[in-house]
Design an enzyme around this catalytic site. Structure first.
Site, short mmCIF file in Angstrom:
data_model
loop_
_atom_site.label_atom_id
_atom_site.label_comp_id
_atom_site.label_asym_id
_atom_site.label_seq_id
_atom_site.Cartn_x
_atom_site.Cartn_y
_atom_site.Cartn_z
CB CYS A 85 -0.30 0.72 7.30
SG CYS A 85 -2.12 0.52 7.19
CB CYS A 92 -0.94 -0.04 1.36
SG CYS A 92 -2.02 -1.43 1.36
#
Length: 473
Positions: A457, A137
């Site tokens: 994250c 991500c």
């Protein structure tokens, strides 16, 4: 009154804080916008002997729920549209761009170097190098910092970075047994050899191999990790739903007020022009409460309503050395300053990247949490973002897990993701990082701040944080 309420909220439990947040925002919004006329005068973070890298502009095509208007396209189509949107917005000559870097997560095998295919499709010279990176991500974060490094090292003056994801069409493979048989069959020379191989094919060979939704190292889905993380930090279903509702409500306001300046229209071939994100859907606590747990059943707290949804989208950002930008007549939006990447336990701490990255990037930049005017954190799950905020505000966690003497503290609510986040705007894995950075730059200008902190994250137990500094107005 606004400042008194904000101060009171900081001392409340997390659930009460989110519930009261919309009231504080309505009271503080006008004062924040007025502050744009009174910019702060903190010291710049420029370093002697280090090139200043600036963001000239950043754009993204609308982020859409998978299976909607982008469903018949390929990833390079979306990336090409973002690049063309950036070219249109900036009028930068294509031949000025020295390098192009794109981030993606689930690669289309036909266009594994999607940066190159998108660049050629957008009309860039075949002499302009391009490569693709992947870091879950935070893939476009990695693309941006790769560009920062190239410019800071004097290798390039102009870099375009971005990210793309198309969850509407992910690669589905034959089983490994079938693939091995087919490859061997392709090498068979005689009819007898071919018939012999074909005779060994069994019905189970035809079972498709779907993309793994689980972490390779732990065999656990990210949703399960989010559920366990929420349980570990005592975050209730109500708290998560309240935060998700906050995200959608703030995103809807930002969309209606025209604050999402990074969105560029995209004429989808064979369809209408898409002009805005389609995942922003404020609901109600009652409606959200009716949904069943999505991962840990029947007692989990993570649902479809408090999770980011599968999203298609692409982004692009124009980075330059400050000297080059000014020489070309551009007024940059922001400086990209210090950044860090972190890694931690990929099971129990899979989604705690911001907790670990935030204090490190603050220390690297010589700042404190109170110096930050704008926070843009990636929202994978409401439980994940709330767990990070609680972990950041815990001396016990800092001392027992991070090797620190004390906590860094939690960002104040009135500075945090106030134009919505990934829960509402969408999360095309490889494209989110650029959205965070350009949103931070736009908020700094509108709200009169100087420093923004972007954090995210990533799968695999990794994370990223970066300091964004408003360019002098």
């Amino acid at each position: 009154m606004s400042s008194m309420l904000t101060s009171a909220i900081r001392s409340l439990p997390v659930s009460s804080a989110w519930a009261a947040g919309s009231l504080v925002r309505s009271l503080s919004c006008s004062s924040q916008l007025q502050a744009a006329a009174q910019p702060k005068t903190k010291q710049t973070l420029g370093k002697s002997g280090v090139k200043n890298v600036v963001v000239v502009e950043g754009v993204r095509i609308p982020f859409l729920q998978s299976g909607t208007s982008y469903a018949d396209l390929m990833p390079h189509d979306l990336a090409r549209a973002a690049l063309q949107g950036l070219l249109t917005r900036t009028s930068v000559p294509r031949d000025v761009v020295d390098y192009i870097v794109y981030g993606t997560v689930i690669q289309e095998v036909k266009t594994s170097n999607v940066a190159r295919e998108a660049a050629l499709g957008a009309g860039f010279s075949d002499k302009t190098p391009a490569h693709t990176v992947t870091m879950a991500c935070i893939s476009s974060n990695q693309a941006m910092t790769t560009g920062v490094g190239m410019i800071a090292a004097g290798q390039c003056d102009v870099v375009v970075a971005g990210g793309v994801e198309l969850m509407s069409d992910v690669p589905i493979r034959h089983s490994r047994k079938m693939r091995k048989t087919m490859l061997t069959l392709n090498r068979a020379k005689t009819l007898g050899q071919k018939l012999s191989l074909i005779s060994k094919i069994r019905p189970d060979y035809f079972a498709p191999e779907l993309p793994a939704v689980a972490e390779f190292s732990t065999s656990e889905t990210m949703g399960h990790s989010a559920d366990r993380l929420a349980a570990a930090f005592g975050i209730s279903r109500v708290e998560q739903d309240e935060y998700a509702l906050r995200s959608h409500t703030l995103a809807k306001k930002a969309q209606d007020e025209g604050w999402l300046l990074d969105v560029v229209p995209f004429k989808v071939p064979g369809r209408d022009t898409v002009t805005k994100d389609n995942g922003i859907r404020p609901s109600s606590m009652e409606q959200m409460g009716k949904l069943k747990p999505a991962f840990v059943k029947p007692y989990g707290t993570v649902t479809a309503a408090n999770s980011s949804f599968l999203t298609d989208g692409a982004s692009a950002i124009l980075l330059m050395s400050e000297e080059k930008a000014l020489a070309m007549g551009y007024k940059p939006k922001a400086y990209l300053r210090d950044f860090v990447y972190v890694s931690q336990d990929p099971k129990d701490q899979l989604l705690l990247g911001p907790t670990y990255a935030t204090p490190k990037v603050l220390e690297k930049a010589g700042l404190t949490l109170n110096d930050i005017d704008v926070f843009e954190f990636h929202e994978a799950f409401a439980g994940q973002i709330l767990a990070n905020l609680k972990a950041m505000d815990s001396d016990w966690f800092a001392q027992n897990y991070m090797g620190r003497k004390s906590k860094v503290g939690a960002p104040p609510l009135d500075k945090f993701n106030t134009w919505g986040g990934s829960l509402s705007l969408g999360h095309p894995f490889g494209a989110t990082g650029c959205r965070l950075v350009i949103t931070a730059a736009h908020r700094l200008k509108k709200e009169g701040g100087q420093y923004g902190l972007v954090a995210a994250c990533a799968a695999g137990g990794q994370g990223h944080a970066m300091i964004v500094e408003l360019y002098p107005q």
